[in-house]
Design a protein around this motif. Sequence first.
Motif, PDB file in Angstrom:
ATOM      1  N   GLN A 285       0.837  -1.206   0.000  1.00  0.00           N
ATOM      2  CA  GLN A 285       0.000   0.000   0.000  1.00  0.00           C
ATOM      3  C   GLN A 285       0.873   1.258   0.000  1.00  0.00           C
ATOM      4  O   GLN A 285       0.614   2.215  -0.741  1.00  0.00           O
ATOM      5  CB  GLN A 285      -0.928   0.004   1.209  1.00  0.00           C
ATOM      6  CG  GLN A 285      -1.886   1.175   1.220  1.00  0.00           C
ATOM      7  CD  GLN A 285      -2.885   1.098   2.368  1.00  0.00           C
ATOM      8  OE1 GLN A 285      -2.694   0.337   3.313  1.00  0.00           O
ATOM      9  NE2 GLN A 285      -3.937   1.882   2.278  1.00  0.00           N
TER      10      GLN A 285
ATOM     11  N   LEU B  85       2.321   1.733  -3.424  1.00  0.00           N
ATOM     12  CA  LEU B  85       1.318   2.284  -4.352  1.00  0.00           C
ATOM     13  C   LEU B  85       1.098   3.778  -4.108  1.00  0.00           C
ATOM     14  O   LEU B  85       0.981   4.554  -5.055  1.00  0.00           O
ATOM     15  CB  LEU B  85      -0.006   1.539  -4.195  1.00  0.00           C
ATOM     16  CG  LEU B  85      -0.191   0.307  -5.071  1.00  0.00           C
ATOM     17  CD1 LEU B  85      -1.401  -0.504  -4.629  1.00  0.00           C
ATOM     18  CD2 LEU B  85      -0.318   0.704  -6.529  1.00  0.00           C
TER      19      LEU B  85
ATOM     20  N   GLY C  79       2.728   5.189  -7.064  1.00  0.00           N
ATOM     21  CA  GLY C  79       1.611   4.889  -7.967  1.00  0.00           C
ATOM     22  C   GLY C  79       1.466   5.864  -9.114  1.00  0.00           C
ATOM     23  O   GLY C  79       1.117   5.472 -10.237  1.00  0.00           O
TER      24      GLY C  79
ATOM     25  N   ARG D 125       0.281  -0.434 -11.990  1.00  0.00           N
ATOM     26  CA  ARG D 125      -0.499   0.103 -10.871  1.00  0.00           C
ATOM     27  C   ARG D 125      -1.784  -0.719 -10.669  1.00  0.00           C
ATOM     28  O   ARG D 125      -2.145  -1.058  -9.537  1.00  0.00           O
ATOM     29  CB  ARG D 125      -0.831   1.577 -11.103  1.00  0.00           C
ATOM     30  CG  ARG D 125      -1.535   2.213  -9.892  1.00  0.00           C
ATOM     31  CD  ARG D 125      -1.772   3.717 -10.025  1.00  0.00           C
ATOM     32  NE  ARG D 125      -2.473   4.084 -11.247  1.00  0.00           N
ATOM     33  CZ  ARG D 125      -1.929   4.760 -12.269  1.00  0.00           C
ATOM     34  NH1 ARG D 125      -0.684   5.173 -12.194  1.00  0.00           N
ATOM     35  NH2 ARG D 125      -2.624   5.039 -13.358  1.00  0.00           N
TER      36      ARG D 125
ATOM     37  N   SER E  74      -2.692  -2.866  -7.423  1.00  0.00           N
ATOM     38  CA  SER E  74      -3.947  -2.572  -6.719  1.00  0.00           C
ATOM     39  C   SER E  74      -4.764  -3.845  -6.541  1.00  0.00           C
ATOM     40  O   SER E  74      -5.330  -4.093  -5.469  1.00  0.00           O
ATOM     41  CB  SER E  74      -4.772  -1.543  -7.481  1.00  0.00           C
ATOM     42  OG  SER E  74      -4.136  -0.291  -7.441  1.00  0.00           O
TER      43      SER E  74
ATOM     44  N   SER F 118      -5.755  -5.660  -3.088  1.00  0.00           N
ATOM     45  CA  SER F 118      -7.143  -5.996  -2.795  1.00  0.00           C
ATOM     46  C   SER F 118      -7.283  -7.485  -2.441  1.00  0.00           C
ATOM     47  O   SER F 118      -7.933  -7.844  -1.458  1.00  0.00           O
ATOM     48  CB  SER F 118      -8.010  -5.649  -4.002  1.00  0.00           C
ATOM     49  OG  SER F 118      -9.337  -6.042  -3.771  1.00  0.00           O
TER      50      SER F 118
END
Length: 168
Positions: free
Chosen positions: A68, A71, A75, A83, A87, A91
Amino acid sequence: MKHKYLLLAALAILSLPAVADVRIGVINMERVMRDSEPAKKAAIKLEKEFKKRSQELDKGREQAQALQEDLQKNGATMPDSVRAAKSKELSDMSRDLQRKQREYNEDLNTRRNEELQSFVERTNSVIRAMAEKENFDLMIMQEIIYASPRIDITDKVIKALSEPAPAK
């Protein structure tokens, strides 16, 4: 509601004129569960049993946090496809961590309840045996605001629980 009945029973026994030698024992179960040897051993047993899974969850959270942060930090300069992939990975990782955390909590609660049930059964057995051996008329192990040291037998129960359980 239980407290009312115990209080009424105690008052009824104490109000009888010929019961000057009534023996009442009061047990602080919170202390028994906190300070007795079997309770401490059960807590250590559970900690050891679930330590590896807890560490795996911690490691997964650290990996998700690192992804995280990557990113958030990089990102904007990543190609869209990279990206998007990261992501999706984050997730999926978060969903997997939530599932594992739920399973961990359920398993831990189940095992904790099993250990508690075993502990309560043993404690009740020890208290019953003590009551019979020492001729107690009433044993109370509800939440008590005050009990005279003369009738508080919590330390005796904790000590008795430290002794090996009798063979069945």
